[in-house]
Design a protein around this motif. Structure first.
Motif, PDB file in Angstrom:
ATOM      1  N   GLY A 132      -5.002   9.638 -12.780  1.00  0.00           N
ATOM      2  CA  GLY A 132      -4.396   8.384 -12.308  1.00  0.00           C
ATOM      3  C   GLY A 132      -5.389   7.622 -11.445  1.00  0.00           C
ATOM      4  O   GLY A 132      -5.011   6.986 -10.462  1.00  0.00           O
TER       5      GLY A 132
ATOM      6  N   VAL B 166       6.838   3.071  -7.349  1.00  0.00           N
ATOM      7  CA  VAL B 166       7.121   3.565  -5.993  1.00  0.00           C
ATOM      8  C   VAL B 166       7.539   2.407  -5.079  1.00  0.00           C
ATOM      9  O   VAL B 166       8.333   2.594  -4.142  1.00  0.00           O
ATOM     10  CB  VAL B 166       5.931   4.400  -5.437  1.00  0.00           C
ATOM     11  CG1 VAL B 166       4.672   3.594  -5.306  1.00  0.00           C
ATOM     12  CG2 VAL B 166       6.262   5.038  -4.112  1.00  0.00           C
TER      13      VAL B 166
ATOM     14  N   LYS C 118       5.421  13.012  -5.780  1.00  0.00           N
ATOM     15  CA  LYS C 118       6.651  13.628  -5.254  1.00  0.00           C
ATOM     16  C   LYS C 118       7.656  13.894  -6.358  1.00  0.00           C
ATOM     17  O   LYS C 118       8.459  14.823  -6.284  1.00  0.00           O
ATOM     18  CB  LYS C 118       7.256  12.741  -4.169  1.00  0.00           C
ATOM     19  CG  LYS C 118       7.646  11.365  -4.609  1.00  0.00           C
ATOM     20  CD  LYS C 118       7.883  10.455  -3.419  1.00  0.00           C
ATOM     21  CE  LYS C 118       6.670   9.605  -3.139  1.00  0.00           C
ATOM     22  NZ  LYS C 118       6.721   8.816  -1.937  1.00  0.00           N
ATOM     23  N   GLU C 119       7.623  13.069  -7.434  1.00  0.00           N
ATOM     24  CA  GLU C 119       8.591  13.230  -8.509  1.00  0.00           C
ATOM     25  C   GLU C 119       8.483  14.631  -9.138  1.00  0.00           C
ATOM     26  O   GLU C 119       9.481  15.188  -9.583  1.00  0.00           O
ATOM     27  CB  GLU C 119       8.399  12.158  -9.593  1.00  0.00           C
ATOM     28  CG  GLU C 119       8.669  10.730  -9.113  1.00  0.00           C
ATOM     29  CD  GLU C 119       7.424  10.008  -8.599  1.00  0.00           C
ATOM     30  OE1 GLU C 119       6.512  10.678  -8.059  1.00  0.00           O
ATOM     31  OE2 GLU C 119       7.362   8.781  -8.718  1.00  0.00           O
TER      32      GLU C 119
ATOM     33  N   GLY D 266      -4.897   3.794 -10.664  1.00  0.00           N
ATOM     34  CA  GLY D 266      -3.708   3.340  -9.935  1.00  0.00           C
ATOM     35  C   GLY D 266      -4.016   3.124  -8.465  1.00  0.00           C
ATOM     36  O   GLY D 266      -5.154   3.262  -8.005  1.00  0.00           O
TER      37      GLY D 266
ATOM     38  N   MET E 164      -0.694  10.446 -11.102  1.00  0.00           N
ATOM     39  CA  MET E 164      -0.180   9.703 -12.258  1.00  0.00           C
ATOM     40  C   MET E 164       1.244   9.226 -12.003  1.00  0.00           C
ATOM     41  O   MET E 164       1.697   8.245 -12.575  1.00  0.00           O
ATOM     42  CB  MET E 164      -0.198  10.604 -13.497  1.00  0.00           C
ATOM     43  CG  MET E 164      -1.605  10.865 -14.003  1.00  0.00           C
ATOM     44  SD  MET E 164      -1.734  12.354 -14.997  1.00  0.00           S
ATOM     45  CE  MET E 164      -0.497  12.094 -16.221  1.00  0.00           C
TER      46      MET E 164
ATOM     47  N   ARG F 198      -5.261   8.412 -21.838  1.00  0.00           N
ATOM     48  CA  ARG F 198      -4.099   8.926 -22.570  1.00  0.00           C
ATOM     49  C   ARG F 198      -3.936   8.250 -23.944  1.00  0.00           C
ATOM     50  O   ARG F 198      -3.723   8.904 -24.953  1.00  0.00           O
ATOM     51  CB  ARG F 198      -2.852   8.709 -21.698  1.00  0.00           C
ATOM     52  CG  ARG F 198      -1.548   9.120 -22.291  1.00  0.00           C
ATOM     53  CD  ARG F 198      -1.508  10.611 -22.432  1.00  0.00           C
ATOM     54  NE  ARG F 198      -0.553  10.997 -23.443  1.00  0.00           N
ATOM     55  CZ  ARG F 198       0.479  11.779 -23.258  1.00  0.00           C
ATOM     56  NH1 ARG F 198       0.681  12.340 -22.104  1.00  0.00           N
ATOM     57  NH2 ARG F 198       1.294  12.064 -24.226  1.00  0.00           N
TER      58      ARG F 198
ATOM     59  N   LYS G 123       0.927  -1.413   0.165  1.00  0.00           N
ATOM     60  CA  LYS G 123       0.600  -1.970  -1.148  1.00  0.00           C
ATOM     61  C   LYS G 123       0.485  -0.785  -2.102  1.00  0.00           C
ATOM     62  O   LYS G 123      -0.422   0.032  -1.982  1.00  0.00           O
ATOM     63  CB  LYS G 123      -0.737  -2.720  -1.046  1.00  0.00           C
ATOM     64  CG  LYS G 123      -0.993  -3.582  -2.236  1.00  0.00           C
ATOM     65  CD  LYS G 123      -2.080  -4.604  -1.993  1.00  0.00           C
ATOM     66  CE  LYS G 123      -2.541  -5.275  -3.279  1.00  0.00           C
ATOM     67  NZ  LYS G 123      -1.721  -5.104  -4.461  1.00  0.00           N
TER      68      LYS G 123
HETATM   69  N1  LIG Z   1       0.776   3.985  -4.069  1.00  0.00           N
HETATM   70  C1  LIG Z   1       1.014   4.557  -2.910  1.00  0.00           C
HETATM   71  O1  LIG Z   1       0.588   4.074  -1.855  1.00  0.00           O
HETATM   72  C2  LIG Z   1       1.810   5.835  -2.866  1.00  0.00           C
HETATM   73  C3  LIG Z   1       2.230   6.339  -1.635  1.00  0.00           C
HETATM   74  C4  LIG Z   1       2.901   7.555  -1.600  1.00  0.00           C
HETATM   75  C5  LIG Z   1       3.142   8.250  -2.771  1.00  0.00           C
HETATM   76  N2  LIG Z   1       2.740   7.719  -3.959  1.00  0.00           N
HETATM   77  C6  LIG Z   1       2.976   8.471  -5.203  1.00  0.00           C
HETATM   78  O2  LIG Z   1       1.739   8.561  -5.905  1.00  0.00           O
HETATM   79  C7  LIG Z   1       1.962   8.560  -7.314  1.00  0.00           C
HETATM   80  C8  LIG Z   1       1.137   7.450  -7.944  1.00  0.00           C
HETATM   81  O3  LIG Z   1       1.570   6.204  -7.427  1.00  0.00           O
HETATM   82  P1  LIG Z   1       0.706   4.871  -7.593  1.00  0.00           P
HETATM   83  O4  LIG Z   1       1.385   3.864  -6.752  1.00  0.00           O
HETATM   84  O5  LIG Z   1      -0.737   5.148  -7.369  1.00  0.00           O
HETATM   85  O6  LIG Z   1       0.980   4.547  -9.144  1.00  0.00           O
HETATM   86  P2  LIG Z   1       0.248   3.481 -10.056  1.00  0.00           P
HETATM   87  O7  LIG Z   1      -0.481   2.482  -9.243  1.00  0.00           O
HETATM   88  O8  LIG Z   1       1.276   2.992 -11.015  1.00  0.00           O
HETATM   89  O9  LIG Z   1      -0.843   4.344 -10.854  1.00  0.00           O
HETATM   90  C9  LIG Z   1      -0.510   5.301 -11.814  1.00  0.00           C
HETATM   91  C10 LIG Z   1      -1.789   5.880 -12.390  1.00  0.00           C
HETATM   92  O10 LIG Z   1      -1.483   6.904 -13.319  1.00  0.00           O
HETATM   93  C11 LIG Z   1      -1.991   6.596 -14.612  1.00  0.00           C
HETATM   94  N3  LIG Z   1      -1.034   7.079 -15.597  1.00  0.00           N
HETATM   95  C12 LIG Z   1       0.272   6.763 -15.706  1.00  0.00           C
HETATM   96  N4  LIG Z   1       0.834   7.457 -16.727  1.00  0.00           N
HETATM   97  C13 LIG Z   1      -0.139   8.210 -17.268  1.00  0.00           C
HETATM   98  C14 LIG Z   1      -0.201   9.116 -18.357  1.00  0.00           C
HETATM   99  N5  LIG Z   1       0.867   9.383 -19.105  1.00  0.00           N
HETATM  100  N6  LIG Z   1      -1.381   9.722 -18.630  1.00  0.00           N
HETATM  101  C15 LIG Z   1      -2.479   9.471 -17.885  1.00  0.00           C
HETATM  102  N7  LIG Z   1      -2.484   8.609 -16.835  1.00  0.00           N
HETATM  103  C16 LIG Z   1      -1.331   7.985 -16.541  1.00  0.00           C
HETATM  104  C17 LIG Z   1      -2.153   5.076 -14.607  1.00  0.00           C
HETATM  105  O11 LIG Z   1      -3.120   4.678 -15.586  1.00  0.00           O
HETATM  106  P3  LIG Z   1      -3.216   3.132 -16.094  1.00  0.00           P
HETATM  107  O12 LIG Z   1      -3.764   2.342 -14.943  1.00  0.00           O
HETATM  108  O13 LIG Z   1      -4.147   3.215 -17.232  1.00  0.00           O
HETATM  109  O14 LIG Z   1      -1.808   2.732 -16.463  1.00  0.00           O
HETATM  110  C18 LIG Z   1      -2.631   4.869 -13.166  1.00  0.00           C
HETATM  111  O15 LIG Z   1      -3.978   5.239 -13.055  1.00  0.00           O
HETATM  112  C19 LIG Z   1       3.480   8.413  -7.478  1.00  0.00           C
HETATM  113  O16 LIG Z   1       4.044   9.691  -7.620  1.00  0.00           O
HETATM  114  C20 LIG Z   1       3.950   7.798  -6.158  1.00  0.00           C
HETATM  115  O17 LIG Z   1       5.279   8.142  -5.828  1.00  0.00           O
HETATM  116  C21 LIG Z   1       2.091   6.540  -4.022  1.00  0.00           C
END
Ligand SMILES: NC(=O)c1ccc[n+]([C@@H]2O[C@H](COP(=O)([O-])OP(=O)(O)OC[C@H]3O[C@@H](n4cnc5c(N)ncnc54)[C@H](OP(=O)(O)O)[C@@H]3O)[C@@H](O)[C@H]2O)c1
Length: 391
Positions: free
Chosen positions: A8, A212, A124-125, A11, A100, A57, A207
């Motif tokens: 990921g 999420v 966390k999921e 992301g 991811m 993927r 951000k």
């Molecule tokens: N963002 C935060 O500040 C934050 C804070 C606390 C917890 N979290 C947790 O961290 C996790 C990620 O959050 P995020 O906000 O970073 O999400 P995000 O910005 O949507 O990023 C998701 C990442 O995973 C990749 N991905 C998604 N599905 C995939 C698959 N099937 N195979 C391979 N790669 C895949 C996406 O690739 P593409 O870009 O190519 O789609 C992207 O790189 C979540 O569980 C969230 O609850 C996030």
């Protein structure tokens, strides 16, 4: 030097993690990266961080990336779920950051643990879906789970000097998770059904990726963190409370049996907990702006309005029942949040649909991995059907 694999990487968390690596180039080697389709970003990451292995993927996107990176002879590019697994289990990797999000991360997380990798844990999921299986695997394979989620990292840091951190939880009275209350903290209940995805995506302090961010607006995110904390710190659900703290400066607290409360504070920037997980047990300097409490002025706390944010209670209920019900909640949530983002359903439909799917589910207690995967599929299809029927 620590060798990292980042699943990921394109992301929000993945990019923040690479920014931490950029700040400390002598501490980390980026060995593997994985994403789904964002090849512009991953191409740039490959050129900057020179990983040995990359997984995309989507097969078409992986082929395009191969074409674009023909001049880079040192990288291997794989596709499909096999590619993601290969990055999660690379021999030279010490620490895997699985960012991811959602059910997509479940099998790669288990595979990383089973190949003996320490995990910087943010998805966390996955703990909501199968906390028991993950924690058993962590014990069996003797790996470390280092929290990245800011609230879980805060509690982890508050507990770091406590002897209970080594196993006994006898000194903990309760964990107090803070939540900002999201963009609708002050919106009257009666106006919530007409809020748009654009409004819901305007988080006041953080951000983050879209899923999420919507979970934060409904407070399902806090519900998931309650379940995440239960597994992470091995405490009873009744010992975990949530309080609204709009400034997001206190990231969470621990109250001990003698009434003393420890809190962890910092600016709202995910690079801080990410870096601590990557450098644990050491602390390194950062380029993140420092907390200036004299500028912040006042820190507010208020109780959660559970009528306005029923998702939090849904998470407590799912965790109380246990078995496959939390899996169903998390997987159905992925579907209904996407439906809200696609403007197929309204904001207040989210908890209603989730409750309906949970009610329809025949819970399997003490589920094995196959039961979890079946419940995941069942929940997604039940949520889709409900959305189609109601529309
Ligand atoms: N963002 C935060 O500040 C934050 C804070 C606390 C917890 N979290 C947790 O961290 C996790 C990620 O959050 P995020 O906000 O970073 O999400 P995000 O910005 O949507 O990023 C998701 C990442 O995973 C990749 N991905 C998604 N599905 C995939 C698959 N099937 N195979 C391979 N790669 C895949 C996406 O690739 P593409 O870009 O190519 O789609 C992207 O790189 C979540 O569980 C969230 O609850 C996030």
């Amino acid at each position: 030097m620590k060798h990292l694999a980042i699943l990921g990487s394109t992301g929000s968390i993945g990019q923040n993690a690479l920014s931490v690596v950029e700040t400390h180039p002598d501490e980390f080697v980026v060995a593997g990266l994985a994403a789904k389709t964002s090849i512009d970003r991953i191409e740039q990451q490959v050129r900057q961080f020179c990983p040995r292995l990359v997984a995309v993927r989507d097969e078409g996107a992986a082929n395009q990336l191969k074409e674009r990176l023909r001049d880079v002879k040192t990288v291997e590019i794989l596709s499909g779920s096999e590619g993601t697994s290969a990055v999660a289990t690379m021999a030279e990797v010490d620490l895997v950051l699985e960012a991811m999000g959602g059910g997509a991360g479940l099998l790669p997380t288990l595979e990383a643990i089973q190949s003996g990798k320490d995990l910087a844990f943010v998805n966390k999921e996955v703990l909501v879906m199968c906390g028991s299986l993950i924690m058993e695997a962590v014990k069996e394979y003797g790996v470390r789970l280092l929290p990245v989620d800011s609230e879980i990292s805060a509690i982890f840091q508050c507990l770091s000097d406590v002897k209970g951190n080594d196993g006994s939880r006898a000194e903990i009275h309760r964990l107090i998770l803070t939540g900002s209350g999201g963009p609708f903290r002050e919106t009257p209940l009666g106006q919530l059904n007409s809020v748009t995805p654009q409004q819901a995506l305007q988080h006041p302090n953080w951000k983050m990726g879209e899923k999420v961010t919507i979970d934060s607006a409904t407070m399902m995110n806090k519900g998931f963190e309650v379940i995440e904390s239960k597994w992470f710190f091995d405490v009873e659900l009744s010992q975990i409370e949530v309080v609204i703290h709009p400034e997001s400066i206190i990231h969470s607290m621990v109250e001990f049996v003698d009434g003393s409360v420890l809190a962890q504070l910092g600016v709202a920037d995910m690079r801080l907990p990410i870096q601590y997980a990557l450098t644990y047990p050491d602390r390194f300097p950062t380029s993140v702006p420092r907390l200036d409490l004299s500028q912040v002025g006042v820190l507010h706390m208020e109780p959660v309005d559970s009528e306005k944010f029923p998702c939090l209670q849904l998470a407590y209920s799912a965790a109380k029942v246990g078995g496959t019900l939390p899996t169903v909640l998390s997987s159905a949530d992925e579907v209904v949040v996407q439906a809200f983002l696609n403007r197929q359903i309204g904001f207040t439909d989210i908890p209603n649909y989730l409750e309906e799917v949970m009610t329809r589910h025949d819970v399997t207690s003490q589920p094995m991995l196959d039961d979890i995967l079946a419940a995941d599929q069942w929940a997604r299809s039940a949520a889709h059907q409900l959305i189609q029927t109601r529309r």
